[in-house]
Design an enzyme around this catalytic site. Structure first.
Site, PDB file in Angstrom:
ATOM      1  N   GLU A 127      82.427  12.383  62.853  1.00  0.00           N
ATOM      2  CA  GLU A 127      82.977  13.801  63.289  1.00  0.00           C
ATOM      3  C   GLU A 127      82.929  13.914  64.738  1.00  0.00           C
ATOM      4  O   GLU A 127      84.140  14.465  65.293  1.00  0.00           O
ATOM      5  CB  GLU A 127      81.999  15.007  62.748  1.00  0.00           C
ATOM      6  CG  GLU A 127      82.124  16.214  63.265  1.00  0.00           C
ATOM      7  CD  GLU A 127      83.169  16.954  62.715  1.00  0.00           C
ATOM      8  OE1 GLU A 127      83.986  16.162  62.159  1.00  0.00           O
ATOM      9  OE2 GLU A 127      83.818  17.992  63.207  1.00  0.00           O
TER      10      GLU A 127
ATOM     11  N   GLU B  80      91.453  14.242  68.190  1.00  0.00           N
ATOM     12  CA  GLU B  80      92.256  15.455  68.073  1.00  0.00           C
ATOM     13  C   GLU B  80      92.756  16.289  69.229  1.00  0.00           C
ATOM     14  O   GLU B  80      93.542  16.759  69.306  1.00  0.00           O
ATOM     15  CB  GLU B  80      91.824  16.178  66.853  1.00  0.00           C
ATOM     16  CG  GLU B  80      90.617  16.968  67.050  1.00  0.00           C
ATOM     17  CD  GLU B  80      90.392  17.688  65.661  1.00  0.00           C
ATOM     18  OE1 GLU B  80      91.451  18.171  64.995  1.00  0.00           O
ATOM     19  OE2 GLU B  80      89.397  18.147  65.371  1.00  0.00           O
TER      20      GLU B  80
ATOM     21  N   TRP C  26      87.425  41.142  58.245  1.00  0.00           N
ATOM     22  CA  TRP C  26      87.555  39.635  57.828  1.00  0.00           C
ATOM     23  C   TRP C  26      86.212  39.800  56.678  1.00  0.00           C
ATOM     24  O   TRP C  26      85.150  40.222  57.159  1.00  0.00           O
ATOM     25  CB  TRP C  26      86.941  38.939  58.981  1.00  0.00           C
ATOM     26  CG  TRP C  26      86.252  37.557  58.738  1.00  0.00           C
ATOM     27  CD1 TRP C  26      85.124  37.311  58.523  1.00  0.00           C
ATOM     28  CD2 TRP C  26      87.104  36.357  58.477  1.00  0.00           C
ATOM     29  NE1 TRP C  26      85.038  35.985  58.151  1.00  0.00           N
ATOM     30  CE2 TRP C  26      86.259  35.367  58.291  1.00  0.00           C
ATOM     31  CE3 TRP C  26      88.415  35.909  58.304  1.00  0.00           C
ATOM     32  CZ2 TRP C  26      86.692  33.967  57.825  1.00  0.00           C
ATOM     33  CZ3 TRP C  26      88.941  34.710  58.506  1.00  0.00           C
ATOM     34  CH2 TRP C  26      87.887  33.779  58.114  1.00  0.00           C
TER      35      TRP C  26
ATOM     36  N   ASN D 294      81.614  46.721  61.168  1.00  0.00           N
ATOM     37  CA  ASN D 294      81.410  45.298  61.201  1.00  0.00           C
ATOM     38  C   ASN D 294      80.091  44.783  61.117  1.00  0.00           C
ATOM     39  O   ASN D 294      79.079  45.275  61.555  1.00  0.00           O
ATOM     40  CB  ASN D 294      82.097  44.873  62.589  1.00  0.00           C
ATOM     41  CG  ASN D 294      81.931  43.571  62.881  1.00  0.00           C
ATOM     42  OD1 ASN D 294      81.952  42.840  62.055  1.00  0.00           O
ATOM     43  ND2 ASN D 294      81.645  43.263  64.117  1.00  0.00           N
ATOM     44  N   GLY D 295      79.805  43.931  59.915  1.00  0.00           N
ATOM     45  CA  GLY D 295      78.663  43.345  59.899  1.00  0.00           C
ATOM     46  C   GLY D 295      78.223  43.347  58.566  1.00  0.00           C
ATOM     47  O   GLY D 295      79.203  43.503  57.550  1.00  0.00           O
TER      48      GLY D 295
ATOM     49  N   CYS E 205      84.629  41.403  62.146  1.00  0.00           N
ATOM     50  CA  CYS E 205      85.944  42.505  62.060  1.00  0.00           C
ATOM     51  C   CYS E 205      86.071  43.056  63.520  1.00  0.00           C
ATOM     52  O   CYS E 205      85.457  43.075  64.073  1.00  0.00           O
ATOM     53  CB  CYS E 205      85.650  43.395  60.970  1.00  0.00           C
ATOM     54  SG  CYS E 205      85.011  42.762  59.327  1.00  0.00           S
TER      55      CYS E 205
ATOM     56  N   ARG F 259      89.879  38.352  65.303  1.00  0.00           N
ATOM     57  CA  ARG F 259      88.361  38.735  64.843  1.00  0.00           C
ATOM     58  C   ARG F 259      88.609  38.629  63.384  1.00  0.00           C
ATOM     59  O   ARG F 259      87.614  38.683  62.750  1.00  0.00           O
ATOM     60  CB  ARG F 259      87.744  39.843  65.372  1.00  0.00           C
ATOM     61  CG  ARG F 259      87.279  40.077  66.861  1.00  0.00           C
ATOM     62  CD  ARG F 259      86.877  41.488  67.238  1.00  0.00           C
ATOM     63  NE  ARG F 259      85.497  41.454  66.517  1.00  0.00           N
ATOM     64  CZ  ARG F 259      84.400  41.053  67.038  1.00  0.00           C
ATOM     65  NH1 ARG F 259      84.516  40.399  68.495  1.00  0.00           N
ATOM     66  NH2 ARG F 259      83.280  41.227  66.366  1.00  0.00           N
TER      67      ARG F 259
ATOM     68  N   LYS G 147      96.087  24.575  62.063  1.00  0.00           N
ATOM     69  CA  LYS G 147      94.744  24.944  61.975  1.00  0.00           C
ATOM     70  C   LYS G 147      94.579  24.915  60.336  1.00  0.00           C
ATOM     71  O   LYS G 147      93.569  24.459  59.983  1.00  0.00           O
ATOM     72  CB  LYS G 147      94.616  26.632  62.273  1.00  0.00           C
ATOM     73  CG  LYS G 147      93.158  27.048  61.933  1.00  0.00           C
ATOM     74  CD  LYS G 147      92.089  26.215  62.797  1.00  0.00           C
ATOM     75  CE  LYS G 147      90.757  26.401  62.616  1.00  0.00           C
ATOM     76  NZ  LYS G 147      89.733  25.570  62.820  1.00  0.00           N
TER      77      LYS G 147
ATOM     78  N   HIS H 141      79.952  -6.513  61.479  1.00  0.00           N
ATOM     79  CA  HIS H 141      80.999  -7.031  60.775  1.00  0.00           C
ATOM     80  C   HIS H 141      82.409  -6.997  61.228  1.00  0.00           C
ATOM     81  O   HIS H 141      83.183  -7.020  60.427  1.00  0.00           O
ATOM     82  CB  HIS H 141      80.678  -6.369  59.465  1.00  0.00           C
ATOM     83  CG  HIS H 141      79.518  -6.581  58.811  1.00  0.00           C
ATOM     84  ND1 HIS H 141      79.063  -8.032  58.268  1.00  0.00           N
ATOM     85  CD2 HIS H 141      78.322  -5.745  58.563  1.00  0.00           C
ATOM     86  CE1 HIS H 141      77.901  -7.814  57.897  1.00  0.00           C
ATOM     87  NE2 HIS H 141      77.303  -6.450  58.022  1.00  0.00           N
TER      88      HIS H 141
ATOM     89  N   LYS I 170      86.622  14.675  66.768  1.00  0.00           N
ATOM     90  CA  LYS I 170      86.884  15.766  67.580  1.00  0.00           C
ATOM     91  C   LYS I 170      87.603  15.243  68.697  1.00  0.00           C
ATOM     92  O   LYS I 170      88.258  15.783  69.435  1.00  0.00           O
ATOM     93  CB  LYS I 170      85.558  16.390  67.943  1.00  0.00           C
ATOM     94  CG  LYS I 170      84.842  17.253  66.906  1.00  0.00           C
ATOM     95  CD  LYS I 170      85.300  18.698  66.791  1.00  0.00           C
ATOM     96  CE  LYS I 170      86.358  18.228  65.495  1.00  0.00           C
ATOM     97  NZ  LYS I 170      86.034  18.610  64.361  1.00  0.00           N
TER      98      LYS I 170
HETATM   99  O1  M6R Z   1      90.425  24.091  56.204  1.00  0.00           O
HETATM  100  P1  M6R Z   1      89.863  23.074  55.912  1.00  0.00           P
HETATM  101  O2  M6R Z   1      88.331  22.786  56.090  1.00  0.00           O
HETATM  102  O3  M6R Z   1      90.020  22.635  54.373  1.00  0.00           O
HETATM  103  O4  M6R Z   1      90.537  22.020  56.798  1.00  0.00           O
HETATM  104  C1  M6R Z   1      90.311  20.466  56.518  1.00  0.00           C
HETATM  105  C2  M6R Z   1      90.861  19.868  57.468  1.00  0.00           C
HETATM  106  O5  M6R Z   1      92.336  20.070  57.890  1.00  0.00           O
HETATM  107  C3  M6R Z   1      90.235  20.308  59.059  1.00  0.00           C
HETATM  108  O6  M6R Z   1      88.703  20.004  58.892  1.00  0.00           O
HETATM  109  C4  M6R Z   1      90.614  19.478  60.492  1.00  0.00           C
HETATM  110  O7  M6R Z   1      90.442  17.964  60.084  1.00  0.00           O
HETATM  111  C5  M6R Z   1      90.057  19.810  61.605  1.00  0.00           C
HETATM  112  N1  M6R Z   1      91.199  20.076  62.596  1.00  0.00           N
HETATM  113  C6  M6R Z   1      89.146  19.153  62.338  1.00  0.00           C
HETATM  114  O8  M6R Z   1      88.687  19.605  63.496  1.00  0.00           O
END
Ligand code: M6R
Length: 636
Positions: free
Chosen positions: A509, A516, A75, A101-102, A2, A27, A631, A532, A513
């Site tokens: 993963e 994107e 938060w 906060n905590g 927070c 935050r 996001k 394959h 990363k």
């Molecule tokens: O908020 P969520 O975990 O449901 O989001 C899922 C995906 O949109 C999210 O993980 C996306 O793939 C990220 N940008 C990956 O870094």
């Protein structure tokens, strides 16, 4: 996580507090509030669900005068986001107001004791328990506020950064911290003081700051020097420092991007995620001296996992015939790791589904299924729709979310928050390791209850999981090395990521990363599948990242590396520290601390996050807000 802000001096506090809250909104932003003491010594608290702008609207017709005030942007951790649970919290008499906060871990026990003494609670928060405890001590022991704060803080277990007002001592703010940050800004001639979770609300007014240490309490009174004592009332000399940072640097904790900050936060995030869930207890046994006679008492420590969701919904979860994990993107990758843990330690079959696919076919789901929805934001439209569909078919829904009170968290029957704090960078980093940690805790807790995990595995995994944050710190020391390495690969057009077993989802993963944020095409593959098809892609221009820790799959992955090298591929290998074989054949080697196989993803993911980050920085990309992405994906 927070945001805390405070002001005491000659100026009107409200505008300073609101401006400070806006700077701290990164935050947390589910609710906000302010407490002000006006000229008549009234202590006014105003708070509302929503953002700081909502608080401003709410306050537009209120008495916002006063030169002493504290404010908070929340938060949520305990209690859903709502006006009632928003901070500040009054004490019973409304003489005190607190922001926090905590997490106060033993709040339930303290609350029970205070209720037995006749106190009443308005919210579900751990914070209200703290202010009530302080007031209870103040009244029953007849001590000044500072002493009551010290006595209360000696009783609490957990993390806190707090600020407190008392309308009977109106020219004072008391602030304290333990494991949550708190900075005090000293205005000219100590005539005024500023308070913040970080220096961002402060630097506009002063560059003279004091960072409070754990269990330190600051007493701010205008016109007097800053007083700092500890919770045992030992007087301390405040260490006044001059800060030389701009606003952006401070919000990002000195890191150039939120993504890098969030990568570096992971050890702390995982501690928060495990706090109160991984517990240790001392077990006493009596040794037998000669096989018959009882010898002296001996004691040893046992680790265990406590998940309230399992305690509350034991039947539904333990009797699951099948688990279906629904998620998107990074959360789906965490689900693939969860599948392996849950199948291994709970012996329940697990399917992992893209929420977007699951929702549009007519999947077979029954009331004996448990659906686990994983989502950082808790707002992903496809995951939410998948939950609704599974619910209609009678399944029990378990959520693993980061955002407290989010749509997905509310739509589930129960669940576990990952507690890693707001994730701002679009590329998910700390949420992934938080999700994997919660899935591991879930597998252990269910496996223990079902008797499908051996005591040895249960003890070993819990103990090693607890050690992961320290090992993550070791991995983060590789940052400079990975930054150097990234420069070599900035101009690659394609990347391949390979892994087997627990390392396969890590490969996926790592590739996601890189894609994107750097816009380089990358693919994650199970290493054995290479022959394959993808092996045709390999030549000297193709960097291949191989996740090859020393585990059950090691020999197999070693053969895969040899196949790549035989075709001139350039191998970046992630190996366990001390590996001498792969080190000799790979082009680049990144060494990871040893841990158990099921925990390797928690360490191996970090270098891949760093690799993607540094490549994107080298290419001059907008790391925190990559093109075309949002996001939280709240549309289909
Ligand atoms: O908020 P969520 O975990 O449901 O989001 C899922 C995906 O949109 C999210 O993980 C996306 O793939 C990220 N940008 C990956 O870094």
């Amino acid at each position: 996580m927070c945001g805390i802000v405070g002001y005491i001096g000659k100026r009107e506090a409200y505008p300073i507090l609101i401006k400070g809250l806006k700077r701290l909104e990164y935050r947390g932003y589910d609710s906000a509030g302010v407490a002000l003491i006006n000229k008549r010594d009234d202590l006014n608290v105003y708070k509302t669900k929503g953002k700081v702008a909502d608080l401003e609207n709410f306050c537009s017709d209120k008495d916002i005068t006063g030169t002493v005030g504290i404010a908070h942007t929340r938060w949520a951790t305990h209690g859903e986001p709502s006006s009632v649970n928003a901070h500040p919290h009054y004490s019973e008499s409304k003489n005190l107001a607190i922001i926090h906060n905590g997490i106060i871990e033993n709040y339930a026990q303290i609350k029970k004791n205070l209720i037995n003494k006749g106190m009443h609670f308005r919210s579900d928060t751990d914070t209200e328990v703290l202010v009530q405890l302080i007031e209870y001590i103040q009244v029953t022991r007849k001590v000044p506020l500072l002493s009551a704060v010290q006595m209360a803080l000696r009783q609490v277990i957990g993390a806190y950064a707090i600020a407190l007002l008392d309308k009977r001592e109106p020219n004072q703010i008391i602030a304290a911290r333990k494991a949550s940050p708190l900075v005090i800004g000293i205005g000219k001639d100590s005539g005024e003081f500023f308070l913040g979770s970080d220096a961002s609300p402060i630097i506009e007014y002063t560059d003279q700051v004091v960072y409070l240490d754990d269990e330190n309490i600051a007493v701010m009174r205008p016109g007097e020097p800053l007083k700092v004592v500890d919770i045992h009332n030992i007087a301390l000399n405040p260490d006044v420092q001059t800060i030389d940072m701009n606003l952006g640097q401070i919000e990002k904790g000195g890191f150039p991007h939120f993504m890098l900050k969030e990568i570096f936060e992971q050890p702390e995030c995982l501690k928060n995620c495990m706090r109160g869930r991984v517990v240790s207890r001392t077990v006493e046994t009596r040794a037998m001296t000669d096989g018959k006679k009882e010898g002296p008492m001996q004691s040893h420590t046992e680790m265990g996992v406590v998940l309230s969701s399992i305690v509350d919904h034991r039947q539904q979860i333990l009797n699951a015939h099948r688990i279906i994990i629904v998620a998107c993107g990074t959360s789906w990758h965490a689900g693939l790791i969860g599948k392996q843990m849950l199948e291994t330690y709970c012996r329940i079959p697990v399917d992992v589904e893209y929420a977007s696919e699951f929702r549009y076919r007519n999947p077979v789901v029954t009331k004996d299924d448990v659906v686990i929805a994983i989502s950082q934001s808790g707002e992903t439209a496809d995951t939410l729709a998948a939950i609704k569909l599974a619910k209609e078919k009678g399944a029990f829904i378990y959520g693993i979310c980061n955002a407290i009170g989010s749509s997905i968290a509310r739509a589930t029957d129960t669940g576990t928050y990952i507690h890693v704090g707001p994730e701002i960078g679009v590329a998910s980093t700390k949420a992934f390791t938080g999700q994997v940690t919660v899935l591991c805790l879930l597998a252990l807790a269910v496996g223990k209850e079902k008797g499908t995990v051996s005591d040895k595995d249960y003890q070993e995994i819990t103990t090693q999981l607890w050690d992961i944050p320290e090992k993550m710190k070791e991995v983060l020391k590789l940052n400079n090395k990975i930054a150097d390495l990234s420069r070599t690969f900035t101009y690659a057009r394609n990347f391949l990521y390979l892994g087997r077993g627990y390392s396969y989802p890590v490969a996926l993963e790592g590739a996601l990363k890189l894609k994107e944020i750097s816009y380089i095409h990358a693919e994650g593959y199970p290493a054995a599948e290479m022959k394959h098809g993808p092996i045709a892609l390999i030549d000297s221009d193709m960097p291949v990242v191989v996740i090859a820790p020393h585990d059950a799959m090691y020999e197999k992955v070693l053969s895969n590396i040899q196949e790549i090298k035989a075709r001139d591929g350039r191998v970046i290998a992630l190996v366990t520290k001390g590996d001498e074989t792969i080190s000799k054949i790979a082009d680049e080697v990144i060494e990871l601390p040893k841990t158990l196989e099921c925990l390797e993803p928690l360490l191996a993911t970090i270098p891949l996050q760093l690799l993607a980050y540094h490549v994107a920085v080298c290419k001059g990309k907008n790391v925190d807000q990559p093109r075309n992405l949002a996001k939280s994906v709240t549309v289909e």
